[in-house]
Design an enzyme around this catalytic site. Structure first.
Site: not given
Length: 636
Positions: A410, A222, A230, A255, A363, A189, A269, A273
Site C-alpha cells: 500500500s 480507500d 494538521p 488506511h 495499471v 518537517d 511546514n 513528515i
C-alpha cells in the site's frame, strides 16, 4: 455461464489499521506534533474482518525524531569593513623628525577584491563528462557543495569573478542563483529524518531544485481521509464517499489517512513528515472501502469512474484480490482513456499469485522493496508487478493527528502514485502513457523482473527525463503476460578515455621521431563506461600549422577496443595526433593527444673504390644515393 452473476468480490485493504492505530498511541512525542491537545483517542473500531494479515504493519519502535531543524544561519552583513582612516592625527604626540623624508610613502597597490562568495547552481551542456565538469569548476575557483549528476548540475560557492569566467565557458549551459543551499534543501518537517525512502528514490535531489508549476490530483480510492489532520491541511480537494455520499473526509479505519500523508503531507511546514508530492500534488479522497478495510467491485468501479470524471490525474488503489473482473477492467480502461495514470498495490502475501487491480491492463502494479532494494518478504511478486517502490517502515499520518510507521505494498503504491502526480504537475501536457514510460525507463535496477518489474522508482531521474515514448502496462493474464519491460535505467555509454600512441608503420614499435615520408601509425585503445548505444570517437591529425589534415572515425566503440590508423606524413615539424568524442575536440570533448616530429631523411652516398697510376686519366667511378623519399629535394 450467461445470465449468471457470481457473488460480488470484496476487496480487502492491504492492512488493518486498527492494530496500527492502537499501537500508534505509543508514539506520544511524535503524535503531539500535530494532535489537538483536547482530541479524544482515535475512534478506530476493533478488527473484525476475516483477514488478519496487517498491511501496512505498525512498528512501535520507530518514533520519528523530534524537531531538529537548525535555526536559520545568520545573514552575513554585506557591508565590508571600512577602510582604515589614514589621516594624520591633528595633534600628534610624536616629535617630528628634524630631517623628515619629504618623499611621500608610496601607497601599496590594492589587491583586487574578488568579491564575496555566493551559492550558485551550475548546469553543463549535454555531453560534458563529469571529469570535465569538475575541471571547469576547479579552474573557476568554485567550491563544490553538492553534485546532481542526473541534471548535470552542481551546487557551488563562488565569487563574482569566478561566475564571470564560467559565463564565457561553452560547456556551461546555465548559471542560477542557488536560493536554497544544500543544507537547507532538507525540509523543516521534524519526522523527515526518519523518511529513508525519500532519499532512496532521489526525492532530496528534486526537492529545492525542481519546482513543478502546475497541479495534479491523486484520487485515493480507500477508506477515506481524516481531513482534520494538521499535516494534511491544504493537501486535499473535494472528494466523495461511494458508500454514504459524504465528501470522504472521515476515516473509520486509518488506511486511507496513512496513504494520504505519504502522498501529500505538507512539506516544510514545521510539523510531522514530508509528502512525496512536495509541490502541486493534492489528494482527492474517494471512499470505496468500509471500516473493515474491504469493498465490493461495484463500489470500486463507481469510485474509479467518479475519479476519472472529476479530473483525477492519478488513481491509487491500495487493495487487492486474486479474482479477475471484466467489469473492473472496463472501468480501468475508461479511466485510462480519460488520461489517468492508474496505480495499485500487488498485495502482501509473499506470493506470485496475480492480484487485481494490480494485474489489470493499464495499471502500474507496485511491489514493496526495503532500504537495500531487496524485495520485502511479505510482498507479492510476478507478472502483475510493473514497478517497485520503498514500502518498508514508511512514515505515515494517523487518524486523529498522529504519525506511525507502516509496511506494505500500500505504501509502495502511494509513493509511485505521488511520483506520477509530480510528473503531471511539472508538465500538465504529458499523457498518461508518457508518464508511465518515464517512470519505467528511469527506474533503478533492483531484484529480478518478477520482483520489481522495470525496477525501483527513481523520482529525481523521472522528473529530469525528456522521453516522449508512450507505454501502457500490459497487465497479467488473461489479457497480458506482464510488462512491457522497458527499464530499468541504464547509464548511457560514454567514452571515459582513449589512450593514443604513435608507432612505426608496423603499428607495433612505439616511436616519436620519424623521417620525412615515413608512414606513421596511431594506435588507440578506448575505455567505455555505461551501457546502451555504444559511442563513437575521432582521431585527428594536425600538421605543424595546427591544420587538421586527416580525420579517422570509429563508430560503436566497445570497452577495450583497439584501433590502428596510418598516414604518410610529408610536412616537416611537430604534428599532433588527438582522440576526441564524436562531437569534435572542443568543449571538453578532447580525450587524449600525442606529438611526433617529422625530420629530413638522411642521404647516403656510396662510391666504388678505383685505383689509378700517376699520369693515368681520371678513372670513372660509380656512386649510389639513398634516402630520398617521396620527392624530397636534396639540399646543397
Amino acid at each position: 455461464m450467461s445470465g449468471t452473476v457470481g457473488p460480488s468480490l470484496r476487496f480487502r485493504a492491504l492492512t488493518f489499521f486498527q492494530v496500527a492505530l492502537i499501537v500508534g498511541s505509543m508514539f506520544a512525542p511524535m503524535a503531539s506534533l500535530g494532535a489537538d491537545p483536547t482530541a479524544s483517542p482515535d475512534p478506530t473500531p476493533s478488527a473484525t474482518a476475516p483477514d488478519t494479515t496487517p498491511d501496512p504493519t505498525t512498528s512501535p519502535d520507530v518514533t520519528p525524531a523530534p524537531d531538529v531543524t537548525p535555526d536559520p544561519a545568520p545573514t552575513p552583513d554585506p557591508t565590508t569593513d571600512p577602510t582604515p582612516d589614514v589621516t594624520p592625527d591633528p595633534t600628534p604626540d610624536v616629535t617630528p623628525d628634524p630631517t623628515p623624508d619629504l618623499t611621500p610613502e608610496p601607497t601599496p597597490a590594492a589587491t583586487p577584491d574578488p568579491g564575496p562568495a555566493s551559492p550558485y547552481l551550475i548546469t553543463f551542456v549535454a555531453g560534458t563528462s563529469p571529469a570535465a565538469q569538475s575541471a571547469v569548476l576547479a579552474a573557476a575557483g568554485a567550491t563544490a557543495d553538492q553534485a546532481i549528476p542526473q541534471l548535470r548540475m552542481h551546487a557551488v560557492t563562488m565569487t563574482d569573478a569566478g561566475i564571470a569566467a564560467l559565463s564565457s565557458d561553452p560547456s556551461v549551459a546555465r548559471i542560477d542563483v542557488d536560493l536554497v543551499r544544500a543544507a537547507e534543501a532538507a525540509p523543516g518537517d521534524p519526522g523527515y529524518a526518519t523518511q529513508w525512502a525519500l532519499s532512496k528514490i532521489g526525492w532530496d535531489l528534486a526537492y529545492g531544485s525542481v519546482a513543478p508549476s502546475g497541479n495534479a490530483i491523486v484520487a485515493l480510492l480507500d477508506t477515506g481521509v481524516d481531513a482534520s489532520h494538521p499535516d494534511l491541511a491544504g493537501s486535499l480537494v473535494g472528494g466523495t464517499s461511494v458508500l454514504d455520499g459524504s465528501a470522504g473526509t472521515s476515516d473509520p479505519n486509518g488506511h486511507g489517512t496513512a496513504l494520504a500523508g505519504i502522498i501529500a503531507a505538507a512539506t516544510d511546514n514545521g510539523i510531522g513528515i514530508a509528502g512525496v508530492g512536495y509541490a502541486g500534488v493534492r489528494v482527492m479522497p474517494v471512499t470505496v472501502l468500509g471500516a473493515d478495510g474491504t469493498g465490493q467491485d461495484s463500489d470500486i468501479i463507481t469510485g474509479v469512474l467518479w475519479a476519472a470524471d472529476h479530473g483525477a490525474d492519478v488513481i491509487n488503489m491500495s487493495f487487492s484480490n486474486p479474482g479477475y473482473s471484466l467489469s473492473l477492467q472496463a472501468a480501468i480502461d475508461y479511466a485510462w482513456s480519460r488520461g489517468a495514470v492508474i496505480v495499485a498495490a500487488t498485495g502482501n502475501d509473499g506470493s506470485s499469485t496475480v492480484s487485481y487491480p494490480a494485474g489489470d491492463r493499464g495499471v502500474i502494479g507496485v511491489s514493496n522493496t526495503d532500504s537495500d532494494d531487496a524485495l520485502n518478504p511479505s510482498s507479492n511478486y510476478g507478472t502483475d508487478v510493473f514497478l517497485a517502490a520503498p514500502g518498508t517502515n514508511i512514515s505515515a499520518t494517523n487518524v486523529g493527528g498522529g504519525y506511525s510507521m507502516i509496511t506494505g505494498t500500500s505504501a509502495s503504491s502511494a509513493i509511485v502514485a505521488a511520483t506520477a502526480a509530480l510528473l503531471r504537475a511539472q508538465d500538465p501536457s504529458l499523457s498518461n502513457g508518457v508518464i508511465v514510460n518515464r517512470l519505467a525507463t528511469t527506474a533503478d535496477a533492483a531484484g529480478t523482473v518478477a520482483q520489481t518489474g522495470n525496477g525501483r522508482v527513481n523520482l529525481a531521474r523521472a522528473l529530469s527525463s525528456t522521453a516522449t515514448d508512450s507505454v501502457q502496462p500490459a497487465g497479467a493474464a488473461p489479457f497480458g503476460l506482464g510488462g512491457p519491460i522497458v527499464g530499468p535505467y541504464v547509464a548511457a555509454a560514454s567514452l571515459s578515455d582513449v589512450t593514443i600512441s604513435s608507432r612505426l608503420s608496423n603499428c607495433t614499435t612505439v616511436a616519436a621521431a620519424f623521417a620525412y615520408g615515413d608512414t606513421v601509425c596511431a594506435h588507440s585503445v578506448a575505455s567505455v563506461t555505461g551501457g546502451g548505444s555504444l559511442p563513437d570517437f575521432l582521431v585527428q591529425w594536425l600538421n605543424p600549422s595546427s591544420v587538421i589534415v586527416f580525420t579517422d572515425t570509429h563508430a560503436s566503440v566497445a570497452n577495450g577496443a583497439t584501433f590502428d590508423d596510418s598516414h604518410l606524413l610529408t610536412t616537416l615539424g611537430t604534428w599532433t595526433i588527438r582522440a576526441c568524442k564524436n562531437a569534435g575536440c572542443s568543449g571538453g570533448n578532447l580525450l587524449n593527444s600525442t606529438s611526433i616530429t617529422i625530420s629530413k631523411a638522411n642521404l647516403t652516398v656510396t662510391a666504388n673504390n678505383k685505383t689509378r697510376a700517376y699520369g693515368d686519366a681520371n678513372p670513372a667511378f660509380d656512386a649510389t644515393l639513398s634516402g630520398f623519399k617521396n620527392g624530397e629535394i636534396l639540399g646543397t
